[in-house]
Enzyme design. Structure first.
Site, PDB file in Angstrom:
ATOM      1  N   ASP A  79       3.662   3.834  -2.975  1.00 34.68           N
ATOM      2  CA  ASP A  79       2.645   4.891  -2.882  1.00 34.68           C
ATOM      3  C   ASP A  79       1.542   4.532  -1.900  1.00 34.68           C
ATOM      4  O   ASP A  79       1.349   3.363  -1.549  1.00 34.68           O
ATOM      5  CB  ASP A  79       2.048   5.190  -4.272  1.00 34.68           C
ATOM      6  CG  ASP A  79       1.325   3.994  -4.875  1.00 34.68           C
ATOM      7  OD1 ASP A  79       1.836   2.860  -4.754  1.00 34.68           O
ATOM      8  OD2 ASP A  79       0.248   4.190  -5.466  1.00 34.68           O
ATOM      9  N   GLU A 139       0.800   1.980  -7.469  1.00 35.05           N
ATOM     10  CA  GLU A 139      -0.047   0.789  -7.345  1.00 35.05           C
ATOM     11  C   GLU A 139      -1.498   1.183  -7.114  1.00 35.05           C
ATOM     12  O   GLU A 139      -2.410   0.610  -7.685  1.00 35.05           O
ATOM     13  CB  GLU A 139       0.446  -0.086  -6.178  1.00 35.05           C
ATOM     14  CG  GLU A 139      -0.243  -1.446  -6.086  1.00 35.05           C
ATOM     15  CD  GLU A 139      -1.504  -1.482  -5.231  1.00 35.05           C
ATOM     16  OE1 GLU A 139      -2.190  -2.498  -5.261  1.00 35.05           O
ATOM     17  OE2 GLU A 139      -1.820  -0.487  -4.531  1.00 35.05           O
TER      18      GLU A 139
END
Ligand SMILES: [Zn+2]
Length: 377
Positions: A79, A139
């Site tokens: 991400d 994350e």
């Protein structure tokens, strides 16, 4: 495919944390399978009902019902943080003066691209010890994917390189990240008659002063490898009250702290709770609620670790420490001696116009290739 071409394809896939990461995971799974890895998806639904996937690819071993053991894991999050809609080329990797620009180019798709190039330079049939690639979700919004993997424990790793922009300096320790929301409850009343109410703002201010004293006290617990070498505290947000002539009925503030490794995240909470008890003995009307929303521990790998020494040798730089949060603590829970390393500079990450220098990207491929050869062949 060159590492730049791979990075361009990764950047072209919008993988902002608020979206599903299925597309980028499918891309990575396809690339890994083509190289001879066995892949397994670990899906979950996030708090907004969106499908997220952690992906693990292994070579030199096979997935089993119990945790599989590997020698080395290369870990990258799929991400990215959001991008400004005015950044027209956020998803179009653009090279200017030896720098590659694009959302995630630095954090952390450059590391993922380098990982794919490195594993394709190694003959997987010749692995003597198993190798894993771990691609995580979410994350950037609280290490959520990595925390799920740490809980599920599908894999145990002896060593792990966690990709984050460190300008290729190996980072062998990191501070944790913790946060609590604190609500002080008072009683409203006309400000001309203080005895009619209890000011939550006065109460909050007294507690903040006590927290400042805790911050001072924690300076005596030193971890010399860090700058600053102690747990830091911050009250970054505070609000309370409704009008200038009303005794404030509520006051809330956010307390954030970054514990040095080895110090339990709960250590600060204990000090906070005893400060609240002390406040109550002085002001029995003091009422306070603490919502300890986040408690991510730090991590530390010994400077004597084989991985630390190997990455120092391959990068030519002495290992350091990071003050920002990474997935290394969760990967350490999976048994790994973890080191954070990746191309690009954390100071340009999360900005419009984030970039990775081409030479660092290419050197990262070399470092990872050599690390795999030394640890797994
Ligand atoms: Zn990152």
């Amino acid at each position: 495919m060159t590492v730049k071409e791979t990075l361009a394809e990764l950047v072209a896939i919008d993988s902002v944390s608020s979206r599903s990461n299925v597309e980028i995971v499918d891309y990575l799974a396809h690339r890994c399978e083509a190289l001879g890895f066995e892949v397994k998806r670990f899906p979950y639904t996030d708090d907004n009902g969106i499908e997220k996937i952690n992906l693990i690819a292994v070579a030199g071993t096979q997935f089993a019902d119990t945790a599989i053991e590997v020698e080395l894991s290369l870990v990258g999050h799929t991400d990215t943080v959001p991008y400004d809609p005015n950044w027209a080329k956020a998803l179009k990797l653009t090279e200017t003066e030896g720098k590659l620009f694009g959302r995630g180019a630095c954090d952390t798709k450059a590391f993922i691209a380098a990982t794919l190039s490195a594993v394709s330079a190694v003959s997987l049939q010749q692995l003597k010890r198993p190798l894993a690639l771990i691609f995580t979700a979410d994350e950037e919004i609280g290490l959520i994917g990595a925390k799920r993997l740490a809980e599920a424990r599908p894999i145990l790793s002896r060593y792990a390189i966690v990709g984050e922009p460190t300008s290729l300096r190996p980072m062998r320790a990191g501070k944790g990240y913790c946060m609590a929301e604190i609500l002080i409850k008072g009683r409203e009343g006309h400000s001309a008659y203080p005895a009619l109410g209890t000011s939550a703002v006065f109460g909050g201010a007294r507690l903040v002063t006590r927290i400042e004293a805790i911050a001072e006290r924690l300076r005596s617990e030193v971890h010399a490898a860090f700058d600053p070498p102690w747990t830091t505290l911050n009250v970054g947000l505070i609000q309370g009250g409704t009008a200038k002539n009303v005794i404030a009925g509520e006051c809330r503030f956010t307390l954030e702290w970054r514990p040095i490794p080895g110090q339990e995240p709960g250590r600060l909470l204990e000090l906070l709770y005893s400060a609240i008890e002390e406040e109550k003995t002085v002001h029995p009307e003091f009422v306070c609620e603490v919502d300890a929303a986040r408690a991510d521990e730090g991590f530390e790998t010994s400077p004597d670790s084989r991985l630390v020494q190997l990455l120092e040798e391959l990068s030519g730089v002495e290992a350091g420490t990071v003050a920002f949060g990474t997935e290394a603590a969760q990967i350490a829970e999976l048994g790994a001696e973890a080191v954070v390393l990746g191309p690009g500079d954390i100071r340009v990450a999360h900005r419009t116009g984030e970039f990775v220098p081409v030479d660092e990207l290419e050197r990262c491929v070399e470092i990872l290739t050599k690390a795999i050869r030394r640890l797994c062949l």
